[in-house]
Design a protein around this motif. Structure first.
Motif, short mmCIF file in Angstrom:
data_model
loop_
_atom_site.label_atom_id
_atom_site.label_comp_id
_atom_site.label_asym_id
_atom_site.label_seq_id
_atom_site.Cartn_x
_atom_site.Cartn_y
_atom_site.Cartn_z
N ALA A 45 0.83 -1.21 0.00
CA ALA A 45 0.00 0.00 0.00
C ALA A 45 0.86 1.26 0.00
O ALA A 45 0.59 2.22 -0.73
N GLU A 46 1.91 1.26 0.78
CA GLU A 46 2.79 2.43 0.83
C GLU A 46 3.53 2.62 -0.49
O GLU A 46 3.73 3.74 -0.94
N ALA A 47 3.96 1.50 -1.08
CA ALA A 47 4.65 1.59 -2.37
C ALA A 47 3.74 2.10 -3.48
O ALA A 47 4.22 2.66 -4.47
N LEU A 48 2.43 1.94 -3.34
CA LEU A 48 1.47 2.46 -4.30
C LEU A 48 1.29 3.97 -4.18
O LEU A 48 0.64 4.59 -5.01
N GLY A 49 1.84 4.55 -3.11
CA GLY A 49 1.66 5.98 -2.89
C GLY A 49 0.40 6.31 -2.12
O GLY A 49 -0.08 7.45 -2.18
N CYS A 50 -0.15 5.33 -1.39
CA CYS A 50 -1.36 5.59 -0.62
C CYS A 50 -1.06 6.55 0.54
O CYS A 50 -0.21 6.25 1.39
N GLU A 51 -1.75 7.67 0.56
CA GLU A 51 -1.52 8.64 1.63
C GLU A 51 -2.27 8.26 2.90
O GLU A 51 -1.99 8.78 3.98
N ARG A 52 -3.25 7.40 2.76
CA ARG A 52 -3.96 6.85 3.93
C ARG A 52 -3.93 5.33 3.84
O ARG A 52 -4.20 4.77 2.77
N VAL A 53 -3.63 4.68 4.94
CA VAL A 53 -3.71 3.23 5.03
C VAL A 53 -4.50 2.91 6.30
O VAL A 53 -4.10 3.30 7.40
N VAL A 54 -5.64 2.25 6.13
CA VAL A 54 -6.48 1.87 7.26
C VAL A 54 -6.51 0.35 7.33
O VAL A 54 -6.82 -0.32 6.33
N VAL A 55 -6.20 -0.19 8.49
CA VAL A 55 -6.21 -1.64 8.69
C VAL A 55 -7.42 -1.99 9.55
O VAL A 55 -7.60 -1.45 10.65
N VAL A 56 -8.26 -2.87 9.04
CA VAL A 56 -9.45 -3.31 9.76
C VAL A 56 -9.09 -4.54 10.57
O VAL A 56 -8.68 -5.57 10.01
N VAL A 57 -9.22 -4.45 11.89
CA VAL A 57 -8.86 -5.54 12.78
C VAL A 57 -10.11 -6.03 13.50
O VAL A 57 -11.15 -5.36 13.51
#
Length: 454
Positions: A45-57
């Motif tokens: 996700a970070e390598a895609l350039g995503c400025e937001r990453v939300v992890v659903v736990v």
């Protein structure tokens, strides 16, 4: 990191129970290539350039929540409670993206081999719903993609499919992208009127088509989208990961006579012209410069090896080991948090922990850096060109000066000045004829015991 014109975000689903793993460790924290599967998903996700990453736990996995908090922060966590399907899981992330405007991609914390390059094609179009599919060798229970060219007409679950649809080999990976507003509008319309009473993410495709929104499919390799649900699949993912890493290193000029026996970590670096012999294991943090030689049955983790240096066979480099150019660590030598200078040698049967060994110094067989006093670690310094004789114990904190020598069998507790010789052992004495008399007495005694037994 990929440069993007339109903002991107990622929702990573990591709330599954993972009961088929039969492990106390949450499924998404199991490692592939020495790194948690969830971290592989975050990396992509970070390598895609995503400025937001939300992890659903899930509420059942405090370990997963803590893991995400350490890496991304609490504001990147959404909780699905109770678990009511993939569509419900994605909706759990809605509030975390309330102020986000752009494209969002949904990926999974148990798909460790999916890379940014595999996901990037879903962003080629910025309208409608895009899904990553794959051509399955054995479609089995996968959902089938009903396609008309690149247009995705429907996703049909295997249990609901006709024989004609079951014959389709184009399958759904579960990865989906859409404009964030459209995604959550569609999810709000998803119903749970199915056998499981769950909200399915795949229903978004049909809802989008009813609205006249474009729905498309792009394809990735089957191995890239492989999900891990059981220990056998984890082992399969590891094998696929290792295969790719070996091929990459061979292509860049690393010599491996038996690459199938060498094990790499996700961040291993090995320079061109290095030889890696069979049965070598690289743990996380190994940095091998061009032109080194790693001999068989060595284990290297968190360590640096310079060009021209040689490790092993049967050596262990632990975190903080730093071998200079032309240094040598031989068989059954363990090095931890020690920098060894250019041309320094510890050829066999030694433990070097917490310290420094100067250029061209020689550490004899059986030498130990006694670095731990039961409470604290202390450092040992061996100066340039020093010689430490075999079977010596250097009790830290202690310094052996440049060009100094330590006699074999010494226990050194005080600093040795440069150029000095240190001897720290009992003086040898000899008792003439004692051994011969002792042996004669004992032989006679043994013979007498045998006679009585007869």
């Amino acid at each position: 990191m990929t440069s993007t014109a339109e903002p991107r975000a990622a929702i990573i689903l990591a709330a599954g129970q993972g009961t088929r793993m039969k492990s106390p460790l949450p499924k998404v924290l199991h490692p592939v290539g020495g790194r948690a599967m969830l971290d592989h998903a975050i990396d992509a996700a970070e390598a895609l350039g995503c400025e937001r990453v939300v992890v659903v736990v899930g509420a059942h996995s405090p370990e997963v929540r803590a893991h995400v908090a350490r890496r991304l922060g609490e504001d990147c966590i959404a909780v699905q409670d109770p678990p009511l399907g993939t569509g419900h899981a994605v909706r759990a992330a809605e509030s975390a993206l309330a102020d986000f405007r752009g494209q969002v991609v949904i990926t999974y914390g148990d798909v460790p081999l999916l890379r940014a390059a595999d996901i990037e094609p879903v962003f080629a179009a910025s309208e409608g719903v895009r899904v990553i599919g794959f051509e399955a060798r054995d479609p089995g229970a996968y959902g089938r993609l009903i396609l008309k060219g690149d247009d995705l007409e429907a996703i049909t679950e295997a249990k609901e499919a006709s024989p004609e649809i079951l014959a389709i080999s184009a399958c759904n990976s579960g990865v989906m992208a859409a404009p964030v507003g459209l995604l959550f509008e569609l999810l709000a319309e998803v119903r749970n009127d199915n056998a499981k009473g769950e909200y399915y993410l795949t229903d978004v495709v049909e809802l989008a088509r009813r609205r006249g929104e474009p729905t498309r499919a792009v394809f990735a390799g089957e191995d890239a989208v492989m999900g891990v649900n059981a220990q056998a699949e984890l082992a399969q993912a590891e094998a696929l990961f290792q295969k790719v890493r070996r091929e990459d290193f061979l292509a860049t000029g690393v010599t491996m006579p038996a690459p199938e026996t060498v094990h790499f970590s996700w961040d291993t670096e090995v320079g061109a012209g290095t030889t890696v012999e069979p049965y070598v294991v690289f743990g996380p943090g190994a940095r091998i410069a061009p032109g080194a030689r790693i001999r068989s049955f060595s284990h290297i983790e968190g360590a640096r090896v310079a060009g021209g240096a040689e490790v092993g066979p049967y050596a262990r480099l632990r975190p903080g080991a730093d071998l200079g150019e032309g240094a040598k660590v031989g068989n059954f030598v363990e090095v931890k948090n020690v920098a060894m200078g250019k041309g320094a040698k510890a050829n066999h049967l030694a433990y070097l922990g917490d310290g420094e060994v100067g250029a061209k110094a020689n550490i004899g067989a059986g030498t130990i850096f006694c670095n731990y006093d039961g409470f604290f670690k202390h450092r040992t310094t061996v100066g340039e060109g020093a010689f430490v004789g075999s079977n010596s114990s250097l009790v830290a904190p202690v310094s052996i000066g440049a060009g100094a020598m330590v006699g074999s069998g010494s226990v050194v507790t005080r600093d040795v000045e440069p150029g000095d010789l240190a001897l720290a052992r009992g003086q040898q004495t000899a008792k003439a004829g004692w051994a011969a008399r002792f042996m004669e007495t004992m032989r006679a005694k043994k013979a007498g015991q045998k006679g009585k037994a007869g």
